[in-house]
Scaffold this motif. Structure first.
Motif, PDB file in Angstrom:
ATOM      1  N   GLU A   1       0.850  -1.194   0.000  1.00 55.27           N
ATOM      2  CA  GLU A   1       0.000   0.000   0.000  1.00 55.27           C
ATOM      3  C   GLU A   1       0.882   1.239   0.000  1.00 55.27           C
ATOM      4  O   GLU A   1       1.774   1.389   0.834  1.00 55.27           O
ATOM      5  CB  GLU A   1      -0.899   0.007   1.234  1.00 55.27           C
ATOM      6  N   ALA A   2       0.626   2.143  -0.956  1.00 59.41           N
ATOM      7  CA  ALA A   2       1.383   3.396  -1.011  1.00 59.41           C
ATOM      8  C   ALA A   2       1.035   4.270   0.179  1.00 59.41           C
ATOM      9  O   ALA A   2      -0.135   4.412   0.530  1.00 59.41           O
ATOM     10  CB  ALA A   2       1.058   4.126  -2.302  1.00 59.41           C
ATOM     11  N   GLN A   3       2.068   4.857   0.789  1.00 52.93           N
ATOM     12  CA  GLN A   3       1.829   5.604   2.017  1.00 52.93           C
ATOM     13  C   GLN A   3       2.862   6.714   2.175  1.00 52.93           C
ATOM     14  O   GLN A   3       4.027   6.549   1.795  1.00 52.93           O
ATOM     15  CB  GLN A   3       1.919   4.660   3.219  1.00 52.93           C
ATOM     16  N   LEU A   4       2.421   7.848   2.737  1.00 54.30           N
ATOM     17  CA  LEU A   4       3.302   8.946   3.123  1.00 54.30           C
ATOM     18  C   LEU A   4       3.063   9.224   4.601  1.00 54.30           C
ATOM     19  O   LEU A   4       1.914   9.354   5.019  1.00 54.30           O
ATOM     20  CB  LEU A   4       3.007  10.213   2.311  1.00 54.30           C
ATOM     21  N   VAL A   5       4.141   9.337   5.365  1.00 59.75           N
ATOM     22  CA  VAL A   5       4.019   9.594   6.794  1.00 59.75           C
ATOM     23  C   VAL A   5       4.874  10.803   7.144  1.00 59.75           C
ATOM     24  O   VAL A   5       6.086  10.797   6.907  1.00 59.75           O
ATOM     25  CB  VAL A   5       4.457   8.376   7.627  1.00 59.75           C
ATOM     26  N   GLU A   6       4.225  11.823   7.714  1.00 59.28           N
ATOM     27  CA  GLU A   6       4.946  13.037   8.100  1.00 59.28           C
ATOM     28  C   GLU A   6       5.312  12.992   9.577  1.00 59.28           C
ATOM     29  O   GLU A   6       4.641  12.338  10.386  1.00 59.28           O
ATOM     30  CB  GLU A   6       4.098  14.302   7.876  1.00 59.28           C
ATOM     31  N   SER A   7       6.354  13.744   9.906  1.00 62.21           N
ATOM     32  CA  SER A   7       6.728  13.947  11.296  1.00 62.21           C
ATOM     33  C   SER A   7       7.460  15.282  11.409  1.00 62.21           C
ATOM     34  O   SER A   7       7.881  15.848  10.388  1.00 62.21           O
ATOM     35  CB  SER A   7       7.603  12.809  11.810  1.00 62.21           C
ATOM     36  N   GLY A   8       7.589  15.770  12.641  1.00 62.04           N
ATOM     37  CA  GLY A   8       8.422  16.935  12.871  1.00 62.04           C
ATOM     38  C   GLY A   8       7.703  18.235  13.171  1.00 62.04           C
ATOM     39  O   GLY A   8       8.348  19.250  13.402  1.00 62.04           O
ATOM     40  N   GLY A   9       6.381  18.241  13.179  1.00 63.79           N
ATOM     41  CA  GLY A   9       5.683  19.466  13.507  1.00 63.79           C
ATOM     42  C   GLY A   9       5.804  19.803  14.985  1.00 63.79           C
ATOM     43  O   GLY A   9       6.376  19.050  15.771  1.00 63.79           O
ATOM     44  N   GLY A  10       5.254  20.964  15.365  1.00 66.79           N
ATOM     45  CA  GLY A  10       5.288  21.351  16.766  1.00 66.79           C
ATOM     46  C   GLY A  10       5.068  22.837  16.955  1.00 66.79           C
ATOM     47  O   GLY A  10       4.649  23.535  16.030  1.00 66.79           O
ATOM     48  N   LEU A  11       5.373  23.277  18.164  1.00 64.93           N
ATOM     49  CA  LEU A  11       5.222  24.686  18.542  1.00 64.93           C
ATOM     50  C   LEU A  11       6.601  25.330  18.589  1.00 64.93           C
ATOM     51  O   LEU A  11       7.537  24.771  19.198  1.00 64.93           O
ATOM     52  CB  LEU A  11       4.555  24.775  19.912  1.00 64.93           C
ATOM     53  N   VAL A  12       6.725  26.483  17.956  1.00 64.34           N
ATOM     54  CA  VAL A  12       8.007  27.178  17.933  1.00 64.34           C
ATOM     55  C   VAL A  12       7.745  28.675  18.006  1.00 64.34           C
ATOM     56  O   VAL A  12       6.695  29.157  17.566  1.00 64.34           O
ATOM     57  CB  VAL A  12       8.803  26.806  16.664  1.00 64.34           C
ATOM     58  N   GLN A  13       8.690  29.410  18.560  1.00 60.16           N
ATOM     59  CA  GLN A  13       8.562  30.864  18.644  1.00 60.16           C
ATOM     60  C   GLN A  13       8.903  31.504  17.306  1.00 60.16           C
ATOM     61  O   GLN A  13       9.664  30.922  16.501  1.00 60.16           O
ATOM     62  CB  GLN A  13       9.478  31.409  19.725  1.00 60.16           C
ATOM     63  N   PRO A  14       8.380  32.695  17.042  1.00 62.85           N
ATOM     64  CA  PRO A  14       8.760  33.410  15.816  1.00 62.85           C
ATOM     65  C   PRO A  14      10.271  33.546  15.710  1.00 62.85           C
ATOM     66  O   PRO A  14      10.956  33.819  16.696  1.00 62.85           O
ATOM     67  CB  PRO A  14       8.089  34.778  15.991  1.00 62.85           C
ATOM     68  N   GLY A  15      10.774  33.315  14.500  1.00 69.03           N
ATOM     69  CA  GLY A  15      12.212  33.329  14.264  1.00 69.03           C
ATOM     70  C   GLY A  15      12.878  31.987  14.451  1.00 69.03           C
ATOM     71  O   GLY A  15      14.054  31.823  14.097  1.00 69.03           O
ATOM     72  N   GLY A  16      12.146  31.023  14.980  1.00 66.60           N
ATOM     73  CA  GLY A  16      12.704  29.702  15.212  1.00 66.60           C
ATOM     74  C   GLY A  16      12.675  28.825  13.978  1.00 66.60           C
ATOM     75  O   GLY A  16      12.292  29.259  12.886  1.00 66.60           O
ATOM     76  N   SER A  17      13.085  27.565  14.163  1.00 67.66           N
ATOM     77  CA  SER A  17      13.188  26.609  13.065  1.00 67.66           C
ATOM     78  C   SER A  17      12.518  25.285  13.420  1.00 67.66           C
ATOM     79  O   SER A  17      12.450  24.911  14.596  1.00 67.66           O
ATOM     80  CB  SER A  17      14.659  26.335  12.731  1.00 67.66           C
ATOM     81  N   LEU A  18      12.049  24.616  12.394  1.00 65.80           N
ATOM     82  CA  LEU A  18      11.540  23.249  12.499  1.00 65.80           C
ATOM     83  C   LEU A  18      11.935  22.511  11.233  1.00 65.80           C
ATOM     84  O   LEU A  18      12.101  23.128  10.170  1.00 65.80           O
ATOM     85  CB  LEU A  18      10.017  23.218  12.634  1.00 65.80           C
ATOM     86  N   TRP A 115      -1.324  11.394  -0.160  1.00 65.81           N
ATOM     87  CA  TRP A 115      -1.264  12.405   0.896  1.00 65.81           C
ATOM     88  C   TRP A 115      -0.907  11.766   2.220  1.00 65.81           C
ATOM     89  O   TRP A 115      -1.327  10.635   2.528  1.00 65.81           O
ATOM     90  CB  TRP A 115      -2.625  13.091   1.038  1.00 65.81           C
ATOM     91  N   GLY A 116      -0.141  12.504   3.002  1.00 62.44           N
ATOM     92  CA  GLY A 116       0.090  12.105   4.378  1.00 62.44           C
ATOM     93  C   GLY A 116      -1.057  12.575   5.268  1.00 62.44           C
ATOM     94  O   GLY A 116      -1.993  13.236   4.815  1.00 62.44           O
ATOM     95  N   GLN A 117      -0.933  12.266   6.553  1.00 62.08           N
ATOM     96  CA  GLN A 117      -2.005  12.565   7.489  1.00 62.08           C
ATOM     97  C   GLN A 117      -1.983  14.008   7.971  1.00 62.08           C
ATOM     98  O   GLN A 117      -2.956  14.490   8.563  1.00 62.08           O
ATOM     99  CB  GLN A 117      -1.929  11.613   8.704  1.00 62.08           C
ATOM    100  N   GLY A 118      -0.876  14.698   7.743  1.00 63.97           N
ATOM    101  CA  GLY A 118      -0.751  16.086   8.173  1.00 63.97           C
ATOM    102  C   GLY A 118      -0.056  16.196   9.520  1.00 63.97           C
ATOM    103  O   GLY A 118      -0.172  15.318  10.376  1.00 63.97           O
ATOM    104  N   THR A 119       0.684  17.292   9.680  1.00 61.53           N
ATOM    105  CA  THR A 119       1.347  17.574  10.952  1.00 61.53           C
ATOM    106  C   THR A 119       1.182  19.065  11.260  1.00 61.53           C
ATOM    107  O   THR A 119       1.334  19.916  10.375  1.00 61.53           O
ATOM    108  CB  THR A 119       2.835  17.158  10.915  1.00 61.53           C
ATOM    109  N   GLN A 120       0.854  19.377  12.505  1.00 63.13           N
ATOM    110  CA  GLN A 120       0.563  20.753  12.897  1.00 63.13           C
ATOM    111  C   GLN A 120       1.856  21.513  13.163  1.00 63.13           C
ATOM    112  O   GLN A 120       2.737  21.033  13.890  1.00 63.13           O
ATOM    113  CB  GLN A 120      -0.306  20.776  14.158  1.00 63.13           C
TER     114      GLN A 120
END
Length: 125
Positions: A1-18, A115-120
């Motif tokens: 089954e074809a699949q895409l899985v995202e990771s790495g989202g989160g909360l960050v302050q302005p000017g930060g990185s993800l 499509w992946g499931q999405g990350t906030q």
């Protein structure tokens, strides 16, 4: 089954990185258009950054060019989106998407089948 899985989202302050990661499985990851859309509440889904897995093309929206970098790990089925100097307006759900025939420039959500499931991603002080 074809699949895409995202990771790495989160909360960050302005000017930060993800860094977001999209891992593909279940299909031949060759000559595909792959990248990231994002959708903020009340807004349309927006194409952010895309590349062709053969290394020929990349695309960035004007809103992220110079701050975001999309890359693919050589020999692997993993795509990263490095997001630097994040702004509150970057807050959205980020979706990885891929397709063998879709256009990259500009990317259109209706053309992408996988499509992946999405990350906030939330940028807030």
């Amino acid at each position: 089954e074809a699949q895409l899985v995202e990771s790495g989202g989160g909360l960050v302050q302005p000017g930060g990185s993800l860094r977001l990661t999209c891992e593909a499985s279940g299909f031949i990851f060759h000559r595909y258009a792959v990248g990231w859309f994002r959708q903020a509440p009340g807004k349309d889904r927006e194409g952010v950054a895309f590349l062709a897995t053969d290394g020929m093309y990349t695309y960035y929206s004007e809103s992220v060019e110079g701050r975001f970098t999309i890359s693919i790990e050589p020999g692997k089925r993993t795509v990263h989106l490095q997001m630097d100097n994040l702004k509150p307006e970057d807050t959205a759900i980020y979706y990885c998407a891929a397709d063998a025939y879709a256009e990259i420039d500009p990317p259109t959500p209706a053309q992408y089948d996988l499509w992946g499931q999405g990350t906030q991603v939330t940028v807030s002080s």
